[in-house]
Design a protein around this motif. Structure first.
Motif, mmCIF file in Angstrom:
data_model
loop_
_atom_site.group_PDB
_atom_site.id
_atom_site.type_symbol
_atom_site.label_atom_id
_atom_site.label_comp_id
_atom_site.label_asym_id
_atom_site.label_seq_id
_atom_site.Cartn_x
_atom_site.Cartn_y
_atom_site.Cartn_z
ATOM 1 N N HIS A 109 39.198 40.586 35.591
ATOM 2 C CA HIS A 109 40.183 41.727 35.397
ATOM 3 C C HIS A 109 39.342 42.606 34.048
ATOM 4 O O HIS A 109 39.413 41.937 32.821
ATOM 5 C CB HIS A 109 41.288 41.264 34.865
ATOM 6 C CG HIS A 109 42.336 42.436 34.648
ATOM 7 N ND1 HIS A 109 42.464 43.551 35.483
ATOM 8 C CD2 HIS A 109 42.720 43.026 33.454
ATOM 9 C CE1 HIS A 109 43.434 44.308 35.054
ATOM 10 N NE2 HIS A 109 43.538 44.049 33.895
ATOM 11 N N HIS B 298 38.500 47.074 33.075
ATOM 12 C CA HIS B 298 38.497 48.360 33.241
ATOM 13 C C HIS B 298 37.393 49.090 32.952
ATOM 14 O O HIS B 298 36.986 49.358 31.719
ATOM 15 C CB HIS B 298 39.769 48.986 32.436
ATOM 16 C CG HIS B 298 41.175 48.585 33.008
ATOM 17 N ND1 HIS B 298 42.101 49.119 33.666
ATOM 18 C CD2 HIS B 298 41.616 47.209 32.532
ATOM 19 C CE1 HIS B 298 43.078 48.338 33.752
ATOM 20 N NE2 HIS B 298 42.951 47.329 33.098
ATOM 21 N N HIS C 87 48.454 44.632 37.878
ATOM 22 C CA HIS C 87 48.848 44.002 36.581
ATOM 23 C C HIS C 87 50.290 43.283 36.780
ATOM 24 O O HIS C 87 51.086 44.051 37.605
ATOM 25 C CB HIS C 87 49.189 44.819 35.523
ATOM 26 C CG HIS C 87 47.741 45.574 35.250
ATOM 27 N ND1 HIS C 87 47.155 46.598 35.519
ATOM 28 C CD2 HIS C 87 46.710 45.112 33.990
ATOM 29 C CE1 HIS C 87 46.068 46.862 35.118
ATOM 30 N NE2 HIS C 87 45.818 46.126 33.943
ATOM 31 N N HIS D 75 47.477 39.214 33.594
ATOM 32 C CA HIS D 75 48.384 38.606 32.699
ATOM 33 C C HIS D 75 49.177 37.829 33.087
ATOM 34 O O HIS D 75 49.211 36.423 32.579
ATOM 35 C CB HIS D 75 48.935 39.843 31.988
ATOM 36 C CG HIS D 75 48.076 41.070 31.553
ATOM 37 N ND1 HIS D 75 47.123 40.744 30.919
ATOM 38 C CD2 HIS D 75 47.852 42.166 32.108
ATOM 39 C CE1 HIS D 75 46.128 41.775 30.803
ATOM 40 N NE2 HIS D 75 46.762 42.763 31.448
ATOM 41 N N ASP E 18 39.710 42.049 30.326
ATOM 42 C CA ASP E 18 40.642 43.198 30.154
ATOM 43 C C ASP E 18 40.222 44.315 29.286
ATOM 44 O O ASP E 18 40.884 44.811 28.475
ATOM 45 C CB ASP E 18 42.206 42.884 29.753
ATOM 46 C CG ASP E 18 43.004 43.900 30.286
ATOM 47 O OD1 ASP E 18 42.482 44.858 30.996
ATOM 48 O OD2 ASP E 18 44.130 43.940 29.509
HETATM 49 ZN ZN LIG Z 1 44.105 45.631 32.523
#
Ligand SMILES: [Zn+2]
Length: 437
Positions: free
Chosen positions: A78, A80, A233, A272, A323
């Protein structure tokens, strides 16, 4: 891709199963004087050097990596890529952080040259940290996915990404529509999914920024394209959870929302999953979806502590995620180090074996790519990382004081960072080599 056999001598470590808390000896394959043999970009063999050296064909290239550990490339489940510029942004928790930092940064990805440059930086940074596969959020702009996949394809990387779906509760410049988002995603799937080593992820940001119609259409897309991933998420922050309850008053839980729209299935990965209860964990595990544990982000944004023991005991697939930019490091070593501390705060113990399993084969299983990557089983794609044990004066001294390999591995996990990565190989070819290494 290599055309002949090459071999790499050093400590070879990979996993055949989850070593778990009991450190199951059959799950771990460790060859302290080992050899990794690669042919045509795939693993040919991994085992004791003494045994394998004699079987090498004449003219095989032999690289000496003594004092290094060779491991399958790290898998970041995960991250971005449009948040490269907002990593380490001060002073907020999730919902405010998105408004203040993430959304303004993501608006810039309407611009092709900015997206291309950011993708180039991002992928270089992953390789510098030994990460060879990632599940990646792009921005809402289809163009951001195009730029990312172009850069990933140029490096021959196994990457999964998708255009963010977001049709409410966000700035105008980042808003799509339910139908428009579905159409653009379908076009991107058509063009990129399964092209070379690339895969597509249907990517609703989270339940808070999509209408019910958008989630419904995303679920339809997921049914039409069962080979694609779903990436979103879930259950990150308690304010967020309360807000989701308001937005979906009919739902019994956060998980319920995704389940209702057909978004909880195999190849679905949710970042998460901190505040789930046992009943939700059971349903999550049943669905075949996977959780991405993101400790640096969860600590940085004050979101909470992922429950490794309860999640794994419930049978959930779990991978590790950085993340970035909510997370504070691209390094899987830094991420595992924080994961250990999170487990400590839960009075749990994350052994280095299980930690490195989660960062390699566990991640591949979470993404359902364990037929291709994740360990050194013969025939697997030869993406691997070379980690120097004594990469800093502190580590050099600590390694000298260590008497077992387990002790060294744990010190590497707690104290190592990008400086420990001597080289990263993609399909048996060097994708990154640290200067002087
Ligand atoms: Zn994220």
């Amino acid at each position: 891709m290599t055309t002949s056999v090459s071999a790499y001598r050093g400590t070879v470590l990979h996993f055949l199963a989850d070593p778990g808390e009991s450190d199951d000896p059959h799950a771990v394959q460790l060859f302290e004087d080992g050899l990794l043999v690669i042919e045509q970009g795939r693993v040919k063999a991994a085992g004791p050097a003494q045994q394998l050296l004699s079987s090498l064909p004449k003219g095989a290239e032999l690289m000496d990596y003594s004092d290094c550990v060779l491991m399958p490339g790290f898998i970041d489940t995960h991250i971005h890529y449009p948040q490269v510029d907002v990593i380490a942004s001060y002073g907020s928790q999730l919902l405010d952080w998105l408004e203040r930092y993430a959304y303004p940064a993501e608006q810039r990805f309407a611009d092709a040259s900015h997206a291309r440059e950011a993708a180039d930086f991002f992928l270089t940074e992953l390789l510098r940290n030994g990460t060879t596969t990632a599940l990646v959020f792009a921005s809402v702009h289809a163009l951001s996915v195009e730029m990312f996949f172009e850069q990933a394809a140029a490096r021959n990387l196994r990457m999964i990404a998708g255009k963010v779906l977001m049709d409410r509760n966000c700035p105008e410049g980042l808003r799509d529509t339910a139908e428009g988002g579905q159409r653009e995603s379908a076009e991107l799937i058509e063009k990129w999914h399964g092209r070379g080593r690339l895969g597509y992820a249907i990517t609703p940001r989270f339940a808070g920024t999509s209408t019910e119609l958008q989630l419904e259409l995303a679920g339809q897309l997921a049914r039409d394209h069962p080979g694609t991933h779903i990436h979103s998420h879930m259950s990150e922050n308690t304010d967020e959870i309360a807000w989701i309850r308001q937005l979906y008053p009919w739902s019994r839980s956060y998980l319920d929302v995704y389940e209702r729209f057909g978004l909880l299935r195999e190849r679905a990965v949710y970042a998460h999953c901190i505040h789930l209860d046992d009943e939700e964990r059971g349903r999550f595990a049943q669905s075949g979806a996977a959780a991405s544990a993101c400790p640096t982000s969860n600590l940085f944004l004050g979101s909470g502590l992922f429950d490794f023991d309860a999640s794994l005991a419930a049978g959930m697939r779990v991978g590790m995620g950085t993340d970035v930019g909510g997370g504070t490091s691209y390094s899987m070593l830094r991420t595992l180090s924080e994961a250990y501390k999170v487990a400590q705060l839960k009075r749990q113990r994350l052994s280095p074996w299980r930690a490195f399993y989660l960062a390699t084969l566990g991640g591949a299983r979470a993404l359902r790519l364990d037929g291709e990557i994740g360990n050194f089983a013969p025939g697997k794609e030869a993406d691997f990382v070379v980690l120097r044990l004594a990469s800093t004066p502190m580590l050099e001294r600590r390694m000298r004081a260590a008497s077992t390999f387990a002790e060294k591995l744990f010190a590497l996990m707690m104290l190592g960072d990008d400086r420990a990565v001597a080289a990263t190989y993609i399909l048996g070819a060097p994708g990154y080599r640290r200067q002087g290494a």
